[in-house]
Design a protein around this motif. Structure first.
Motif, PDB file in Angstrom:
ATOM      1  N   HIS A 127       0.851  -1.195   0.000  1.00 40.34           N
ATOM      2  CA  HIS A 127       0.000   0.000   0.000  1.00 40.34           C
ATOM      3  C   HIS A 127       0.883   1.240   0.000  1.00 40.34           C
ATOM      4  N   ARG A 170     -12.684   2.499   1.617  1.00 43.52           N
ATOM      5  CA  ARG A 170     -12.657   1.203   0.946  1.00 43.52           C
ATOM      6  C   ARG A 170     -14.055   0.599   0.846  1.00 43.52           C
ATOM      7  N   GLY A 212      -3.789   0.243  -2.682  1.00 46.04           N
ATOM      8  CA  GLY A 212      -2.825  -0.861  -2.723  1.00 46.04           C
ATOM      9  C   GLY A 212      -3.575  -2.154  -2.603  1.00 46.04           C
ATOM     10  N   GLY A 213      -2.856  -3.276  -2.526  1.00 48.69           N
ATOM     11  CA  GLY A 213      -3.540  -4.552  -2.391  1.00 48.69           C
ATOM     12  C   GLY A 213      -2.614  -5.743  -2.394  1.00 48.69           C
ATOM     13  N   GLU A 269      -1.741  -2.194  -8.389  1.00 49.81           N
ATOM     14  CA  GLU A 269      -2.915  -1.868  -7.559  1.00 49.81           C
ATOM     15  C   GLU A 269      -3.222  -0.360  -7.611  1.00 49.81           C
ATOM     16  N   GLU A 301      -6.770   1.086  -8.542  1.00 54.81           N
ATOM     17  CA  GLU A 301      -7.609   1.719  -7.515  1.00 54.81           C
ATOM     18  C   GLU A 301      -7.667   3.237  -7.621  1.00 54.81           C
ATOM     19  N   GLU A 330     -13.789  -1.233  -5.501  1.00 57.02           N
ATOM     20  CA  GLU A 330     -12.941  -1.367  -4.310  1.00 57.02           C
ATOM     21  C   GLU A 330     -12.720  -0.004  -3.655  1.00 57.02           C
TER      22      GLU A 330
HETATM   23 MN    MN Z   1      -6.832  -2.530  -2.177  1.00 57.05          MN
END
Ligand code: MN
Ligand code: GTP
Ligand code: MN
Ligand code: MN
Ligand code: MN
Ligand code: MN
Length: 213
Positions: free
Chosen positions: A40, A66, A75-76, A91, A95, A151
């Protein structure tokens, strides 16, 4: 513990151990398995000014609301065969629509990694400073991100000032529910960026802890 209080929403930072550089090197040599990994990132700009001619404002940091109702950084989770930095950039494109030709994160922007033993999860955290103008452009772009509305339910600015009662502003923001250990990452990131002095941060944390207890 995970089964009570704030822990159920993931923000019990006692559950996370800070990993050393040697730990990370070891994980890298092992191909980052057998733990699950996630990356992240915090994007911020600094700008000393007075908000409403009243409050010292330090700049802004970007977080998100989120899908699960908690606050976190974009992030992820790492996909098979990815390194943490590749995961972060993918990510962030998904996102927040980060333009990777201009603003890709690099490996040396990782400032900490944490292990959650119970979840068998390693969380990598990155920090990137941009100009105010770049920040505004990145923000505008988030509305066109592939995961926007799925997301990512909205990109937000963290208030980096404290109001006259010592609670509203940044300390009140800390009383929210956060994913993973995003609250302590926020604190770590702001300290690493030198946006807060140790003293200012301790004051803010005390105000937030007094409020939630
Ligand atoms: Mn994420
Ligand atoms: P999927 O594509 O649905 O799998 O989501 P993702 O890959 O975007 O993963 P996500 O961002 O939810 O991160 C994975 C896990 O990391 C979460 O279940 C949390 O435990 C944790 N997490 C989420 N956001 C943050 C954050 O800002 N900081 C930290 N340290 N952990 C986070
Ligand atoms: Mn108003
Ligand atoms: Mn994602
Ligand atoms: Mn993902
Ligand atoms: Mn996904």
């Amino acid at each position: 513990s995970e089964s009570e209080g704030y822990g159920r929403l993931g923000d019990n930072s006692d559950d996370y151990t800070l990993l050393t550089h040697q730990d990370i090197d070891k994980l890298a040599r092992a191909g980052y398995k057998p733990h699950q990994h996630a990356s992240h990132g915090m994007i911020f700009f600094r700008k000393q000014n007075k908000l409403w001619d009243l409050y010292e404002q330090k700049g802004f940091a970007m977080m998100q609301m989120r899908f699960d109702g908690t606050l976190g950084f974009p992030g992820g989770l790492m996909d098979e065969g990815e390194a943490p930095i590749q995961c972060l950039n993918r990510e962030l494109h998904e996102e927040i629509g980060l333009d990777l030709t201009k603003h890709a994160f690099s490996d040396d922007e990782r400032i900490a990694s944490y292990l959650h033993e119970g979840k068998n999860l390693v969380l990598h955290f990155y920090l990137k400073e941009v100009s105010a103008e770049e920040f505004f452009a990145l923000e505008t772009n988030t509305l066109h991100a592939p995961e926007y509305g799925i997301e990512t339910l909205g990109i937000i600015r963290v208030p980096l000032f404290t109001m006259g009662d010592g609670l509203r502003g940044f300390p009140a923001f800390l009383t929210n529910h956060f994913a993973g250990n995003a609250r302590s990452e926020l604190i770590t990131g702001l300290m690493a960026a030198k946006l807060f002095t140790q003293e200012d941060m301790e004051k803010a944390i005390k105000a937030y802890k007094d409020f939630i207890k």
